[in-house]
Enzyme design. Structure first.
Site, PDB file in Angstrom:
ATOM      1  CB  SER A 253      40.956  37.144  43.644  1.00 25.29           C
ATOM      2  OG  SER A 253      42.027  36.394  43.151  1.00 25.29           O
ATOM      3  CG  HIS A 394      41.682  32.397  45.913  1.00 23.79           C
ATOM      4  ND1 HIS A 394      42.392  33.468  46.400  1.00 23.79           N
ATOM      5  CD2 HIS A 394      41.256  32.756  44.677  1.00 23.79           C
ATOM      6  CE1 HIS A 394      42.405  34.426  45.485  1.00 23.79           C
ATOM      7  NE2 HIS A 394      41.721  34.020  44.434  1.00 23.79           N
TER       8      HIS A 394
HETATM    9  C1  GTR Z   1      45.152  34.072  39.742  1.00 21.03           C
HETATM   10  C2  GTR Z   1      46.191  35.127  39.913  1.00 21.03           C
HETATM   11  C3  GTR Z   1      46.019  35.816  41.218  1.00 21.03           C
HETATM   12  C4  GTR Z   1      44.590  36.184  41.516  1.00 21.03           C
HETATM   13  C5  GTR Z   1      43.576  35.196  40.969  1.00 21.03           C
HETATM   14  C6  GTR Z   1      42.150  35.713  40.809  1.00 21.03           C
HETATM   15  O1  GTR Z   1      45.306  33.344  38.598  1.00 21.03           O
HETATM   16  O2  GTR Z   1      47.434  34.493  39.841  1.00 21.03           O
HETATM   17  O3  GTR Z   1      46.864  36.948  41.280  1.00 21.03           O
HETATM   18  O4  GTR Z   1      44.287  37.445  41.080  1.00 21.03           O
HETATM   19  O5  GTR Z   1      43.920  34.735  39.719  1.00 21.03           O
HETATM   20  O6  GTR Z   1      41.905  36.871  40.516  1.00 21.03           O
HETATM   21  O7  GTR Z   1      41.263  34.890  40.959  1.00 21.03           O
END
Ligand code: GTR
Length: 422
Positions: A253, A394
């Site tokens: 991420s 995710h």
């Molecule tokens: C979210 C963000 C993403 C991603 C994620 C993370 O809020 O929008 O770009 O980086 O966080 O790091 O878990």
């Protein structure tokens, strides 16, 4: 210029899940509809800004690679802090029989002469398989496991059963059994992930007295975190237990964005892994699918340099796109992974970045993905560029780790050629 029409690529399961734009409570519309992806033209990694074609590996190396790197520094992430002189590594813990005798656990603080009271230090926690007779390859990244814990647990259990759980085993045990060390850093130690406080760490030392969001070319947090990963590698080069020519930088991420940027800049990283890195990571900005440049700059104004917000809603004006970040890693192996339900990160945009980088790999004599067709979920593809789409959400899961171990095994069979220190 490469023209990539969204319809060129086969529509896979992802597309079925994203057949409607969704309106957000804040009034901003986030697009999850493949049909609403605008036509776009990607900057060609093999055409210089002055329109000259890049026709040889030497021309890529001497002219085009530095040009793209400079554009990412000035327009996207900001320049990283300087590489400090006189680095010192204080090993604050060295436990030879950690994890029930399976590993050595070390904690190291990276310091340097001339530091002042604002310097918080970069801290690395390193777990090395016990009993190795020769230096071992390593994975290093941000927040890979809880560095405070004596029994760290990298990865998370699979959220969807796909027949590859590791029954009775933890992914850390598997990483160690397969002969890899693993090192983690905590981003907040040296650059707090907070738009008000991000200047409190390394930036207060290197750019004292500055306030507010990053200036036009100033490093945002992603650049500072990437710089910290290079400092961890500085230490790994001194540790006889580690083969520093076989260090993979990995991140999930926001830390996947960081891993790509670290690997793009510091060619000593022999392999780069981006897990669900999304916008500002592997995903193409020009697709405007899921998280957008405007949205990420609005919510995380401390992550990128000030100039990046010039492209809010104007992605087509960016002089680079994220496939060129991947191309900067060539000819070193890079693996990009997406998750099927992680539409916010635009799985197809992540895949297309890998496709878009491939011609640079070919110019440098390496096979890339060797397909323009997005694979179904659960199949790992590619050669020097690896890719998979995982079922589920995710996350950095056991499934992902197993693919990365296989990829590293393939590419680390022979020691890689790593570049100079940055
Ligand atoms: C979210 C963000 C993403 C991603 C994620 C993370 O809020 O929008 O770009 O980086 O966080 O790091 O878990």
């Amino acid at each position: 210029m490469i023209r990539i029409l969204p319809i060129v690529l086969a529509i896979v399961a992802v597309a079925a899940a994203c057949n409607a734009g969704s309106a957000r409570a804040d009034g901003e519309t986030i697009n999850y509809d493949e049909a609403k992806v605008p036509d776009y033209v990607l900057p060609d990694p093999l055409v210089m800004q002055d329109a000259r074609s890049v026709t040889s590996a030497a021309m890529w190396r001497k002219l085009r690679r530095p040009e793209i790197l400079e554009l990412f520094c000035t327009q996207v992430y900001g320049r990283r802090p300087p590489t400090p002189e006189g680095l010192r590594f204080d090993v604050t813990e060295d436990t030879p029989a950690a994890l029930a005798g399976k590993a050595t656990r070390k904690r190291i603080r990276v310091d340097f002469s001339g530091r002042n009271e604002t310097w918080p230090g970069v801290k690395l926690t390193l777990i090395v398989p016990g009993g190795a007779k020769t230096p071992v390859p390593a994975f290093v990244g941000m927040h890979l496991f809880d560095s405070k814990s004596d029994e760290p647990l990298p990865g998370r259990p699979l959220e969807v059963e796909i027949g590859e759980k590791l029954p009775g085993s933890r992914v850390l045990d598997v990483i160690l059994e397969r002969g890899y060390a693993i090192g983690t850093l905590d981003a907040n130690d040296f650059c707090p992930d907070d738009k008000e406080r991000f200047r409190e760490g390394a930036l207060a030392h290197f750019f004292p007295g500055r306030t507010g969001p990053p200036g036009v070319e100033e490093p945002g947090a992603i650049s500072v975190w990437a710089w910290g990963l290079s400092r961890a590698l500085d230490y790994l080069e001194t540790d006889p237990a580690i083969d520093a020519k076989r260090v993979a930088v990995i991140g999930h991420s926001r830390m996947g964005k960081t891993a790509l940027w670290a690997g793009a800049q510091d060619e000593r990283f022999a392999l780069v892994i981006s897990n669900n890195s999304g916008c500002g990571g592997a995903a193409l900005s020009r697709r405007v699918f899921g998280e957008t440049v405007a949205r990420i700059n609005g919510v995380f104004p401390h992550w990128f340099c000030g100039n990046f917000s010039k492209y809010n809603g104007r992605e087509g004006k960016l002089p680079v796109d994220q496939h060129e970040l991947v191309a900067l890693i060539a000819p070193r192996p890079v693996y990009i992974a997406s998750a099927q339900e992680d539409l916010w990160a635009d799985p197809r945009g992540e895949f297309l970045s890998a496709v878009g980088a491939e011609r640079v790999y070919h110019l440098l004599g390496k096979p890339g993905l060797e397909t323009t067709e997005m694979p179904p979920a659960g199949r790992s593809i590619g050669n020097s560029i690896g890719y998979h789409l995982r079922v589920g959400k995710h996350a950095l899961t056991d499934y992902d780790w197993l693919r990365y171990l296989d990829f590293a095994d393939r590419h680390f069979a022979k020691p890689a050629q790593a570049g100079p220190r940055r």
